[in-house]
Design a protein around this motif. Structure first.
Motif, PDB file in Angstrom:
ATOM      1  N   ASP A   1       0.822  -1.212   0.000  1.00  0.00           N
ATOM      2  CA  ASP A   1       0.000   0.000   0.000  1.00  0.00           C
ATOM      3  C   ASP A   1       0.856   1.262   0.000  1.00  0.00           C
ATOM      4  OD1 ASP A   1      -2.373  -1.402  -0.034  1.00  0.00           O
ATOM      5  OD2 ASP A   1      -2.518  -1.503   2.147  1.00  0.00           O
ATOM      6  N   LYS A   2       2.053   1.174  -0.574  1.00  0.00           N
ATOM      7  CA  LYS A   2       2.959   2.313  -0.656  1.00  0.00           C
ATOM      8  C   LYS A   2       2.323   3.437  -1.473  1.00  0.00           C
ATOM      9  CE  LYS A   2       7.175   1.206  -1.506  1.00  0.00           C
ATOM     10  NZ  LYS A   2       8.383   0.743  -2.252  1.00  0.00           N
ATOM     11  N   ARG A   3       2.563   4.669  -1.031  1.00  0.00           N
ATOM     12  CA  ARG A   3       2.069   5.831  -1.763  1.00  0.00           C
ATOM     13  C   ARG A   3       3.195   6.831  -1.953  1.00  0.00           C
ATOM     14  NH1 ARG A   3      -4.073   6.689   0.605  1.00  0.00           N
ATOM     15  NH2 ARG A   3      -4.904   4.770  -0.334  1.00  0.00           N
ATOM     16  N   TYR A   4       3.153   7.492  -3.083  1.00  0.00           N
ATOM     17  CA  TYR A   4       4.234   8.389  -3.476  1.00  0.00           C
ATOM     18  C   TYR A   4       3.762   9.834  -3.386  1.00  0.00           C
ATOM     19  CZ  TYR A   4       6.105   4.051  -5.388  1.00  0.00           C
ATOM     20  OH  TYR A   4       6.568   2.764  -5.533  1.00  0.00           O
ATOM     21  N   ARG A   5       4.700  10.729  -3.073  1.00  0.00           N
ATOM     22  CA  ARG A   5       4.402  12.158  -3.021  1.00  0.00           C
ATOM     23  C   ARG A   5       5.661  12.934  -3.374  1.00  0.00           C
ATOM     24  NH1 ARG A   5       6.723  14.011   1.797  1.00  0.00           N
ATOM     25  NH2 ARG A   5       7.058  12.340   3.328  1.00  0.00           N
ATOM     26  N   ILE A   6       5.471  14.170  -3.778  1.00  0.00           N
ATOM     27  CA  ILE A   6       6.589  15.074  -4.008  1.00  0.00           C
ATOM     28  C   ILE A   6       7.128  15.487  -2.652  1.00  0.00           C
ATOM     29  CG2 ILE A   6       7.359  17.186  -5.141  1.00  0.00           C
ATOM     30  CD1 ILE A   6       6.264  15.078  -7.048  1.00  0.00           C
TER      31      ILE A   6
ATOM     32  N   TYR B   1       7.438  23.092  -2.068  1.00  0.00           N
ATOM     33  CA  TYR B   1       7.407  24.088  -3.135  1.00  0.00           C
ATOM     34  C   TYR B   1       7.230  23.428  -4.496  1.00  0.00           C
ATOM     35  CZ  TYR B   1       9.269  26.833  -6.942  1.00  0.00           C
ATOM     36  OH  TYR B   1       9.438  27.440  -8.183  1.00  0.00           O
ATOM     37  N   LEU B   2       7.985  22.371  -4.755  1.00  0.00           N
ATOM     38  CA  LEU B   2       7.891  21.717  -6.058  1.00  0.00           C
ATOM     39  C   LEU B   2       6.518  21.091  -6.248  1.00  0.00           C
ATOM     40  CD1 LEU B   2       9.535  21.215  -8.588  1.00  0.00           C
ATOM     41  CD2 LEU B   2      10.345  19.067  -7.574  1.00  0.00           C
ATOM     42  N   ARG B   3       5.942  20.608  -5.162  1.00  0.00           N
ATOM     43  CA  ARG B   3       4.582  20.063  -5.255  1.00  0.00           C
ATOM     44  C   ARG B   3       3.602  21.158  -5.665  1.00  0.00           C
ATOM     45  NH1 ARG B   3       1.601  16.178  -0.790  1.00  0.00           N
ATOM     46  NH2 ARG B   3      -0.373  15.951  -1.902  1.00  0.00           N
ATOM     47  N   PHE B   4       3.711  22.321  -5.070  1.00  0.00           N
ATOM     48  CA  PHE B   4       2.849  23.443  -5.441  1.00  0.00           C
ATOM     49  C   PHE B   4       3.103  23.860  -6.886  1.00  0.00           C
ATOM     50  CE2 PHE B   4       2.211  28.050  -5.848  1.00  0.00           C
ATOM     51  CZ  PHE B   4       0.881  28.165  -5.480  1.00  0.00           C
TER      52      PHE B   4
END
Length: 473
Positions: free
Chosen positions: A308-313, A317-320
């Motif tokens: 159930d791994k989940r990825y995010r930035i 700032y880079l996510r925005f």
């Protein structure tokens, strides 16, 4: 304007003092500085060398072929205030071994600083550079009263330079330059705690962006100003960072954009990236995580579910930027920043609700326990919990360790809305979810992180003002 970094400046000054006062046969010392792009590493070291009264060299590599770097290096040394710099006038240097040996002859006996900025460029361009630097340091530079500083934004490479089995192993100490904390952002921009956390989502704590934000200006007003200026640091920093990290890797950028658009699972990221093959997606995700651009989170409980791994930035700032700015730079460049601003305003509340979670978890981990749960005296790690169907999905889980938690210490909910406190409905949902997380008990303490306060008893209530104290010295 140079702000903060007093801890890092103090450490640099201490290292230089030791270099100058050391009476050993090898007084020279090396320091490797790493941190993400545009976090202010070079600016920090420039401020340091500007404040000290010793000769110094500051050379920034450019990623050009070796012969060009050597020519630029010779020109930089010749223009420096090192006492023997004149030996580099008009000299032709064919390799780094000769360049560094000649550099050693220019150094004074009472202290100097040599800075090699963008060190990963030199390593990537010359397979033998690490060994050359090691030999030059051992035989020449370490015998001088010199502080050798290497700076780099490729976090994985900078960490590897000092690892066992590499030529420079155990020859350098290390320093990580972090982004400005929410508390530093609050002080710099004169914002209340809640607004400072929101500003952290936009700036990522990058000093260059914070410095262009007028003191005291509300968030949406700053965004309106920034998207109206195509040269704003808020706009150009993202593209410059991606161009430096992925000059030719189109697929990695495509995967990054898919995650930035909000996709979190392996399958959904692959579909959003154009149904790329699983093997290719795996390689891209591995590369992005190695560069610390993408983080992979796992549910925190006594029965971790690795699938159930989940990825995010990883960089707020880079996510925005990937969510709101990067896809619409053409509008900004043709003077329609108003459209971008309207789009941000319309989606801000829902986007912020998800984006704030990693920042809140970090703050809670700095506080938790024993600060918020006095009966538990272990340090505690903080994550989240979810199932494949998101039923339940819990914002905050405090465990005694990670990744194999033996005891769930507390769990909680984040409600980051301006005009809606944590209420009885939120409490009922959290109590129901408490029975569904492996390792939690019916009496496991509950935490409510609420921007607008709480209207119920029976929870540990954390306000933005509580959270920001986690970053105080």
């Amino acid at each position: 304007m140079f702000v903060g970094r007093q801890t890092q400046l103090a450490r640099l000054n201490t290292l230089l003092r030791h270099v100058r006062e050391d009476e050993d046969a090898k007084p020279g010392k090396a320091l490797l500085i790493r941190g993400r792009r545009r976090v202010g590493k070079s600016r920090l070291v420039e401020e340091f060398v500007d404040r000290i009264d010793v000769p110094h060299l500051f050379f920034a590599a450019t990623g050009r072929p070796v012969r060009d770097e050597l020519r630029l290096f010779a020109e930089e040394v010749a223009a420096s205030n090192l006492p023997g710099a004149a030996v580099f006038n008009g000299v032709h240097i064919s390799n780094w071994d000769a360049a560094l040996r000649l550099l050693a002859t220019t150094l004074p006996d009472d202290g100097s600083v040599v800075v090699l900025d963008e060190l990963p460029y030199l390593v990537a361009a010359d397979n033998g550079f690490e060994g050359t630097l090691q030999r030059a340091f051992d035989r020449e530079l370490a015998r001088k009263h010199v502080l050798l500083i290497g700076i780099g934004s490729d976090l994985a490479m900078m960490e590897a330079l000092n690892e066992y089995g590499r030529p420079f192993h155990q020859r350098a100490t290390e320093m990580v330059v972090p982004p400005l904390t929410p508390a530093e952002v609050a002080g710099l921009l004169d914002l209340p705690a809640a607004d400072a956390f929101d500003a952290q989502l936009i700036t990522g704590g990058l000093p260059l962006i914070c410095n262009e934000w007028p003191v005291g200006m509300p968030l949406m007003d700053y965004l309106q100003q920034a998207v109206g200026d195509p040269t704003s640091a808020l706009l150009v920093s993202g593209e410059r960072s991606l161009a430096a990290e992925f000059p030719s890797d189109v697929q990695a950028r495509t995967v990054l954009q898919a995650i930035g658009s909000g996709e979190r699972t392996f399958a959904n990221i692959g579909r959003a990236a154009g149904d790329i093959p699983q093997g290719s997606l795996n390689r891209s995700l591995t590369a992005l995580m190695a560069k610390r651009i993408v983080a992979a989170d796992k549910p925190l409980s006594t029965k971790p579910a690795s699938k159930d791994k989940r990825y995010r930035i990883a960089d707020p700032y880079l996510r925005f930027w990937l969510s709101f700015l990067g896809p619409h730079l053409d509008e900004i460049e043709r003077g329609r920043g108003d459209r971008v601003h309207s789009r941000i305003r319309a989606s801000w509340t829902s986007w912020r609700g998800r984006a704030i979670e990693p920042i809140i978890r970090e703050a809670v981990e700095r506080l938790a326990p024993p600060v918020i749960l006095d009966e538990h005296k272990v340090p505690g790690v903080v994550g989240g919990y979810w199932t494949r169907t998101n039923n339940p999905e819990i914002d905050i889980v405090v465990g005694d360790r990670a990744p194999n938690t033996k005891h769930v210490i507390a769990l909680g909910s984040i409600k980051w809305l301006e005009n809606a406190p944590f209420d009885h409905h939120d409490l009922g949902t959290l109590q129901a979810h408490r029975t569904q997380i492996p390792g939690a008990a019916v009496d496991t303490p509950l935490i409510a992180v609420a921007r607008s306060g709480t209207a119920v008893d029976g929870v540990v209530h954390l306000t933005p003002e509580n959270l920001i104290t986690a970053y105080e010295p």
